[in-house]
Design an enzyme around this catalytic site. Structure first.
Site, PDB file in Angstrom:
ATOM      1  NE  ARG B  65      47.539   8.981  51.075  1.00  0.00           N
ATOM      2  CZ  ARG B  65      46.728   9.942  50.598  1.00  0.00           C
ATOM      3  NH1 ARG B  65      46.387  10.962  51.361  1.00  0.00           N
ATOM      4  NH2 ARG B  65      46.250   9.859  49.362  1.00  0.00           N
ATOM      5  CG  ASN B  72      40.326   7.399  47.902  1.00  0.00           C
ATOM      6  OD1 ASN B  72      39.274   6.766  47.841  1.00  0.00           O
ATOM      7  ND2 ASN B  72      40.408   8.670  47.574  1.00  0.00           N
ATOM      8  CG  HIS B 118      39.327  12.339  51.007  1.00  0.00           C
ATOM      9  ND1 HIS B 118      40.349  11.423  51.230  1.00  0.00           N
ATOM     10  CD2 HIS B 118      38.321  11.638  50.428  1.00  0.00           C
ATOM     11  CE1 HIS B 118      39.965  10.233  50.809  1.00  0.00           C
ATOM     12  NE2 HIS B 118      38.747  10.324  50.313  1.00  0.00           N
ATOM     13  CB  SER B 167      40.290   2.179  41.712  1.00  0.00           C
ATOM     14  OG  SER B 167      40.606   1.961  40.368  1.00  0.00           O
ATOM     15  CB  THR B 168      37.754   6.705  44.788  1.00  0.00           C
ATOM     16  OG1 THR B 168      36.577   6.556  43.954  1.00  0.00           O
ATOM     17  CG2 THR B 168      38.686   7.714  44.152  1.00  0.00           C
ATOM     18  CD  GLU B 180      41.008  16.083  49.105  1.00  0.00           C
ATOM     19  OE1 GLU B 180      41.566  15.957  50.212  1.00  0.00           O
ATOM     20  OE2 GLU B 180      40.897  15.155  48.284  1.00  0.00           O
TER      21      GLU B 180
END
Lengths: 367, 315
Positions: B65, B72, B118, B167-168, B180
């Protein structure tokens, strides 16, 4: 019929009756007095991790038992702590004779050091002092239900436990996968015991727990231990026939010739169809440009480990097996018991997490 | 007929980025972006510059990840303005680079649109993630996408929440869109999930092309699920998880959950029930990556947003 050549290593002695059929034979074994239940061999296969943790929590309250001793082990505590399959190398490939006997230096990968520790605790592999039965708990992302995975197709103890679980468990399919490898080449933790198998349950994504999958594993382990107690009490288990799947070959992903990256995914018609017969011409892959790649073998075979996450690094998309019926004899335990070997806890891990080391190196305790 | 007073005239969306690999083990986006980097024909549209981009290459290489910290969550003002030093976490340095390439965040030079691809282990189907309820360009795009893929479903998750918003990587753009798709185990590529994501991106790019050509999009409504509350697993005093998502809740993303209904199951089989007020719609149920973020699922509430008419402003 010819006896399988590897039968002698399973230490049962034959009591022949007049009939020559396998099913009417009776094979007598020593009791299965020392059982190991191992979880977290891959640190992100969480059903086994949670099951081992819960067993270790409860164990402190239980008493000694005459019928069986069970040790519960967290095989790879470092990988469990990081929720990864392994930290440096796959622990479940470290149990070949060569790896178990290699010299350990300070550059030796953690998992090799650990495999030798586990071999000392549960083995030594191949010796009469090894645990009678090692059950190693795993999860897979493939839709495989509950699978026994073992190296022998004539370990009657394992095959009887398998048949018992098949009869007891109605919520989940129960199957037996046989990898035809001699003991020296057997690379996984379950090969350390005199008898052993991996209990593989899916589908479950790595890094999470699904309640139905954990329940199935709890039931599977409980039924296994129930069988062991029945067996050790002298119950005779009748012979019969079981169907098993013998591994034939792996099927690799197609690759892009330029980038060497994957160029296709398992075909939607094959995805989740573990143990559904794959015939020549059936779809295997769908490329990213939309073409179908078909199975080009000539023999219909049974696919399993379809789209298992951990096998991407080896480029393996699925494995194929032949289904066979095999006859198993009746078995029962001998009346005389072997003296039980006393185990002591090992030293704590470097990380100095005492909880971890208790998990990792549990005491032999009664159930 | 729309009166011109109620149309929002917006700048053309010329610069569009498609991010994959923000999480290095979410395989659909990684595969699509790599494919498009090699051959971008499929993502070309008139009047649009589309840039496919792998945001976290080191995590992708390790199929994990993240390496040091979740990319992300890394695009905070603090991180983006931190002095560049050697010992910053990898993902913070990467966030600063991405902010330079596609931002700066909040400035007129930032990219117009970023799609961030995602996967989730949750049974969420196709879900578009909307960060602001007043981004009418995004509202219209999402409405367009939902209509285009009907009768298949595409839901909209609105993450506008003072505490739960994060805060992506996509937040660098003027119009950030998260996509997603699940369920898919991390590290695994499922063909149906891959194709579903590919189709949503196709419709999104079609929308942008139409908008840039001057098409007016009429006022419409958009049904969304607004995040409400994060629910953690029950834990013991040492912080260990002591229950799992209840079998009745597992895989039931977007279905109504009422007070008194089971949400967790202890290892001994006892059920724990939802004690909130009113019906909620849980999602991100049993996402593997959120165990460490203390989240078993989030609750959402249904809402209908009104999207204003939009049209490209003349130069």
């Amino acid at each position: 019929m010819a006896l399988p050549k590897s039968e002698s290593q399973y230490a049962g002695h034959e009591v022949t009756s007049a009939a020559s059929w396998m099913e009417r034979r009776e094979v007598v074994f020593p009791t299965v007095s020392r059982v190991a239940v191992c979880g977290g061999t891959h640190g992100n296969e969480l059903s086994g991790v949670y099951l081992v943790r819960e067993r270790l929590k409860k164990k402190k309250l239980t008493e000694e038992d005459d019928l069986v001793s069970v040790v519960t082990v967290m095989s790879n505590p470092r990988a469990v702590q990081q929720c990864r399959r392994y930290t440096e190398t796959d622990l479940n490939r470290c149990f070949t004779r060569a790896t178990l006997s290699c010299t350990v230096t300070d550059k030796t990968p953690y998992e090799i050091v650990r495999s030798q520790e586990l071999n000392a605790l549960l083995g030594p592999k191949g010796s009469p002092d090894a645990a009678d039965l090692v059950c190693d708990l795993h999860n897979t992302t493939a839709n495989m239900g509950l699978c026994f995975i073992a190296y022998s197709d004539c370990d009657w103890i394992c095959l009887h436990i398998f048949r018992y679980l098949q009869r007891q468990m109605s919520n989940i399919p129960v199957r037996f996968i046989h990898f035809d490898l001699p003991l020296n080449e057997a690379y996984s933790l379950d090969s350390v015991g005199r008898h052993g198998f991996a209990m593989e349950i899916g589908p479950q994504a790595h890094g999470l727990v699904r309640s139905n999958i954990l329940s199935a594993m709890q039931d599977g382990v409980q039924h296994m231990l129930d069988w062991v107690r029945l067996f050790n009490s002298g119950t005779q288990f009748e012979g019969g026939t079981v169907e098993i799947y013998t591994m034939v070959k792996n099927v690799h992903y197609p690759r892009d010739p330029e980038t060497c990256g994957l160029s296709a995914a398992v075909h939607p018609h094959l995805q989740d169809r573990d143990f559904c017969l794959l015939r020549p011409g059936d779809p295997l892959f769908k490329t990213f440009s939309g073409e179908t790649v078909n199975y080009k073998g000539t023999e219909p075979l049974y696919p399993f480990f379809i789209n298992e996450c951990a096998y991407y690094e080896k480029g393996v998309a699925l494995s194929l097996a032949r289904r066979r019926s095999i006859a198993i004899p009746s078995i029962r335990s001998e009346r005389d018991r072997k003296p039980r070997r006393c185990m002591t806890a090992e030293e704590t891990e470097e990380e100095d997490e005492t909880e971890e080391s208790e998990e990792a190196n549990g005491l032999w305790n009664g159930e | 007929m729309t009166s011109s007073a109620s149309v929002s005239f917006l700048n053309e969306a010329r610069r569009v980025a498609i991010f994959g690999g923000t999480h290095g083990n979410e395989m659909s986006g990684i595969t699509l972006v790599n494919m498009w980097i090699k051959n971008g024909d499929e993502i070309q549209r008139n009047g649009v510059e589309t840039k496919p981009f792998i945001t976290n290459p080191r995590a992708v290489e390790k199929c994990t990840r993240y390496v040091d910290t979740d990319l992300n969550r890394a695009f905070t003002t603090e991180n983006l303005s931190a002095p560049s030093k050697e010992d910053l976490p990898y993902e913070v340095k990467r966030a600063q680079q991405i902010n330079l390439l596609f931002g700066p965040k909040g400035s007129p030079n930032a990219y117009d649109v970023i799609f961030d691809l995602h996967n989730t282990t949750s049974n969420m189907g196709c879900t578009l993630i909307l960060e602001s309820s007043s981004d009418h360009f995004n509202l219209q795009m999402m409405h367009y996408i939902k209509e285009a893929i009907a009768p298949d479903c595409c839901r909209v998750l609105l993450t506008e929440h003072p505490l739960l918003k994060y805060s992506t990587s996509r937040s660098v753009a003027k119009h950030p869109i998260g996509l997603e798709v699940g369920p898919q185990p991390h590290g695994v590529l499922r063909s149906n999930i891959f194709e579903a994501m590919r189709l949503v991106v196709k419709h999104a790019l079609d929308f942008i092309e139409l908008f840039n050509q001057g098409l007016e999009f009429r006022p419409c409504t958009l049904d969304v699920f607004r995040v409400s509350e994060k629910m953690d697993y029950p834990r013991d005093t040492n912080g260990n998880i002591i229950a799992m998502v209840h079998p009745h809740l597992q895989d039931c993303d977007w279905e109504p959950l009422n007070p008194g209904e089971p949400i967790f199951q202890m290892f001994d089989g006892t059920s724990i029930c939802y004690e909130g007020v009113g019906t909620v719609y849980p999602t991100f149920i049993n996402e593997a990556a959120y165990y460490e973020k203390q989240q078993a699922f989030v609750t959402t509430r249904r809402e209908t947003l009104a999207a204003r008419a939009i049209k490209k402003a003349h130069d």
